[in-house]
Every structure is written in C-alpha cells, then in structure tokens.
Motif scaffolding. Structure first.
Motif, PDB file in Angstrom:
ATOM      1  N   ASP A 181       0.818  -1.218   0.000  1.00 44.39           N
ATOM      2  CA  ASP A 181       0.000   0.000   0.000  1.00 44.39           C
ATOM      3  C   ASP A 181       0.857   1.277   0.000  1.00 44.39           C
ATOM      4  N   LEU A 182       2.137   1.148   0.329  1.00 43.45           N
ATOM      5  CA  LEU A 182       3.019   2.317   0.362  1.00 43.45           C
ATOM      6  C   LEU A 182       3.938   2.393  -0.858  1.00 43.45           C
ATOM      7  N   ILE A 183       3.690   1.557  -1.850  1.00 37.45           N
ATOM      8  CA  ILE A 183       4.467   1.590  -3.088  1.00 37.45           C
ATOM      9  C   ILE A 183       3.704   2.425  -4.108  1.00 37.45           C
ATOM     10  N   ILE A 184       4.358   3.427  -4.665  1.00 39.49           N
ATOM     11  CA  ILE A 184       3.705   4.316  -5.628  1.00 39.49           C
ATOM     12  C   ILE A 184       3.893   3.749  -7.032  1.00 39.49           C
ATOM     13  N   LEU A 215       4.212   9.956 -16.202  1.00 40.45           N
ATOM     14  CA  LEU A 215       3.113   9.745 -15.258  1.00 40.45           C
ATOM     15  C   LEU A 215       3.560  10.030 -13.835  1.00 40.45           C
ATOM     16  N   LEU A 216       4.743   9.551 -13.452  1.00 36.78           N
ATOM     17  CA  LEU A 216       5.258   9.822 -12.113  1.00 36.78           C
ATOM     18  C   LEU A 216       5.483  11.307 -11.893  1.00 36.78           C
ATOM     19  N   CYS A 217       5.986  12.002 -12.907  1.00 38.97           N
ATOM     20  CA  CYS A 217       6.222  13.442 -12.773  1.00 38.97           C
ATOM     21  C   CYS A 217       4.917  14.196 -12.564  1.00 38.97           C
ATOM     22  N   ALA A 218       3.897  13.831 -13.323  1.00 41.84           N
ATOM     23  CA  ALA A 218       2.594  14.473 -13.153  1.00 41.84           C
ATOM     24  C   ALA A 218       2.067  14.229 -11.738  1.00 41.84           C
ATOM     25  N   PHE A 219       2.219  13.003 -11.250  1.00 34.67           N
ATOM     26  CA  PHE A 219       1.798  12.663  -9.886  1.00 34.67           C
ATOM     27  C   PHE A 219       2.532  13.515  -8.856  1.00 34.67           C
ATOM     28  N   LEU A 220       3.847  13.613  -8.982  1.00 36.79           N
ATOM     29  CA  LEU A 220       4.653  14.348  -7.999  1.00 36.79           C
ATOM     30  C   LEU A 220       4.291  15.830  -7.968  1.00 36.79           C
ATOM     31  N   ILE A 221       4.114  16.424  -9.130  1.00 34.61           N
ATOM     32  CA  ILE A 221       3.753  17.841  -9.195  1.00 34.61           C
ATOM     33  C   ILE A 221       2.365  18.058  -8.593  1.00 34.61           C
ATOM     34  N   HIS A 222       1.434  17.185  -8.915  1.00 31.85           N
ATOM     35  CA  HIS A 222       0.081  17.295  -8.375  1.00 31.85           C
ATOM     36  C   HIS A 222       0.089  17.164  -6.855  1.00 31.85           C
ATOM     37  N   GLN A 223       0.856  16.219  -6.331  1.00 28.79           N
ATOM     38  CA  GLN A 223       0.907  16.002  -4.892  1.00 28.79           C
ATOM     39  C   GLN A 223       1.598  17.148  -4.163  1.00 28.79           C
ATOM     40  N   LYS A 261      10.503   3.651 -18.901  1.00 23.73           N
ATOM     41  CA  LYS A 261      10.131   2.344 -18.373  1.00 23.73           C
ATOM     42  C   LYS A 261       9.036   2.494 -17.310  1.00 23.73           C
ATOM     43  N   ALA A 262       8.282   1.406 -17.106  1.00 20.73           N
ATOM     44  CA  ALA A 262       7.322   1.395 -16.008  1.00 20.73           C
ATOM     45  C   ALA A 262       8.099   1.490 -14.699  1.00 20.73           C
ATOM     46  N   SER A 263       7.787   2.509 -13.902  1.00 18.16           N
ATOM     47  CA  SER A 263       8.591   2.812 -12.721  1.00 18.16           C
ATOM     48  C   SER A 263       7.730   2.882 -11.473  1.00 18.16           C
ATOM     49  N   VAL A 264       8.378   2.698 -10.329  1.00 15.42           N
ATOM     50  CA  VAL A 264       7.698   2.812  -9.040  1.00 15.42           C
ATOM     51  C   VAL A 264       8.569   3.629  -8.096  1.00 15.42           C
ATOM     52  N   LEU A 265       7.924   4.253  -7.119  1.00 19.46           N
ATOM     53  CA  LEU A 265       8.632   4.929  -6.041  1.00 19.46           C
ATOM     54  C   LEU A 265       8.431   4.113  -4.769  1.00 19.46           C
TER      55      LEU A 265
END
Length: 283
Positions: free
Chosen positions: A57-60, A82-90, A207-211
């Motif tokens: 649940d804590l993996i982005i 997609l990750l960049c859009a998420f980070l900016i939005h958050q 690549k498909a990435s996760v944080l």
C-alpha cells in the motif's frame, strides 16, 4: 541533494510509515549533511538479517498515480511522465493527501547538471557530459509538452503549476529515486549484483517505474550488499542486510554499476574512489 532542516518532517514520515504497516525497528532516519537525508542503524544489524518491511500500500505504482490523477488527466501517460505528473500534483495541488509525509521529505533542490547555472555549465564545455545534458534537456522538454497536453483543460490548478522548472524537479526526483517495476516481479533479489542493474534505482526514463518510500532514502555506496524480498502474496518488500551494519552507521543502498558521469547526471553527486568509474568519449 538539499532538503533543508527537516528533522521534524523525517519523524512525521517515519510515523506515517509505521502507522501504515511498515516495520523499521532497527532504523533511524536523519539528516546527513551534504548528502541530504539518510537511513542509519539504531542497533547493530547482522548479516542476512531482515531489518525493514514496506507494505504494498506504500508503493507508488502507475495504478496509484492514475487513481490520484483521474480528475486531472484527459489522456493517458506512462513511465516517467506519469510519475512526474503525480509528484507535481501532490506537491503543489493536492497538498493534504495521504502521500504528503513522503512528498514533504523529498529534496526541493538538486545539483545535477540540468540544474547548473550558466557559469557552472561552462565547466562542462567540450565534455561528453555537455552533450548528455543537452540531450536530456531536449528529451524532458518534449516530455513536458506531452504532459501539458494530457492535462484536462478544466484542471486549472494543475495547469498553473505545470511549468518546466517544476517538471524538471519532478523528473530529477524520478531519475534519482525511482525503481523499475521489474523489481516487484522478483522473489528474492540481490541488488548488489551489477548484472541486474536494470532493477536498480534511478534513470528509469520511459520504463514502467515505481517509487519506494524509505528504500529510496538510502544513499549510494558502490558495491554495498543489500537484498530485497518480495512477498508474492502481499506484495510487500523486505530489506535484508548483506553484511553487518554497526549501530550508528549509515545503511547504504547500491544504485548499480554506474560511473561518476552517470551518478552526476542522474543524482547530482560523484563517488570518491569509484571502482566503476570510466570516461566516455564521443567520436
């Protein structure tokens, strides 16, 4: 990476991890000078000892990003975009979300060549790094434009903060902290094995990435040994020490077989006495 005086944010982040099922009994999170934040051993960690666990649940993941951006995007994105859009939005729009304790401990400034001043860039003139910076900037400019086009015309708050400076910040978070999604598909992985560098941290590009909150806080030490275990049922990730870590010592990660050029471009630092260092010549 500069994170400022954020000891209270680190404590809040650790509380958030533990409140949501993470275990890090022998670990302490603290600032470590010019290296930003780091992970330290509160007690001695023995070789082959499991010392932390992060629940799924804590993996982005991409699914998490799409869920958070469902009212923002009118077209699909993937990978780094997609990750960049998420980070900016958050960071700038959804400022009280579930992910806020994690977002708050991310560096706000970086020292990669993409963030150099004009005078600093002159020091790279005529080197392979100069061309690498130009190529990366061009790639990010094109990607930034695609993200702008993917944001819904009614998402005014997001559109206001989606400038290139903020996109560069988010892209550097990804280049210095993200892992490829392939990590989640292995049962037991020794990330000190440089033959498996495609699983390691940073520069994931399209690549498909996760944080991975917590794991991405560990600083680099060439040839450091750390193993992760992925639970096939729960999806949680556990960290296992590859050698003894004495109490008070930093718990390091290994970002893979990277030269100082790669480390500087993706992370903003060089490793002293880097056994994997080399110099690229463009013919």
């Amino acid at each position: 990476m500069d994170t400022g005086d954020n000891s209270w944010q680190l404590q809040k982040f650790q509380d958030w991890l533990e409140a949501n099922g993470a275990t890090l009994v022998k670990l302490e999170l603290r600032e470590c000078g010019q290296h930003g934040n780091g992970v330290y051993a509160r007690e001695t960690i023995r070789d082959n000892e499991q010392y932390a666990n992060i629940p799924s649940d804590l993996i982005i993941t991409s699914a998490v990003c799409r869920k958070e951006l469902k009212d923002v995007l009118s077209a699909d994105l993937s990978g780094r975009a997609l990750l960049c859009a998420f980070l900016i939005h958050q960071r700038f729009v959804c400022t009280e979300s579930f992910w806020k304790p994690y977002i708050d401990i991310l560096p706000q400034t970086f020292h990669t060549p993409l963030h150099f001043t004009t005078q600093e860039l002159l020091l790279l003139h005529g080197t392979p790094m100069e061309y690498a910076v130009e190529d990366r900037r061009s790639e990010l400019c094109a990607e930034h434009k695609r993200v702008q086009e993917a944001v819904d015309s009614k998402a005014d708050e997001m559109r206001k903060v989606l400038d290139f400076d903020n996109y560069l910040w988010a892209a550097t978070v990804v280049s210095s902290r993200a892992f490829t999604k392939a990590l989640l598909n292995v049962g037991r992985e020794d990330i000190s094995d440089t033959k498996k560098d495609n699983l390691n941290q940073g520069n994931t590009g399209a690549k498909a990435s996760v944080l991975l909150p917590l794991l991405d806080m560990m600083n680099h030490r060439p040839q450091a040994r750390i193993t992760w275990l992925v639970d096939s049922d729960s999806g949680s990730i556990s960290f296992v020490a590859g050698s003894d870590v004495t109490a008070g010592s930093e718990v390091a990660n290994n970002y893979g077989a990277k030269s100082n050029e790669e480390l500087l471009l993706g992370y903003g630092f060089c490793a002293s006495s880097n056994p994997l260092n080399c110099y690229h010549i463009k013919l």
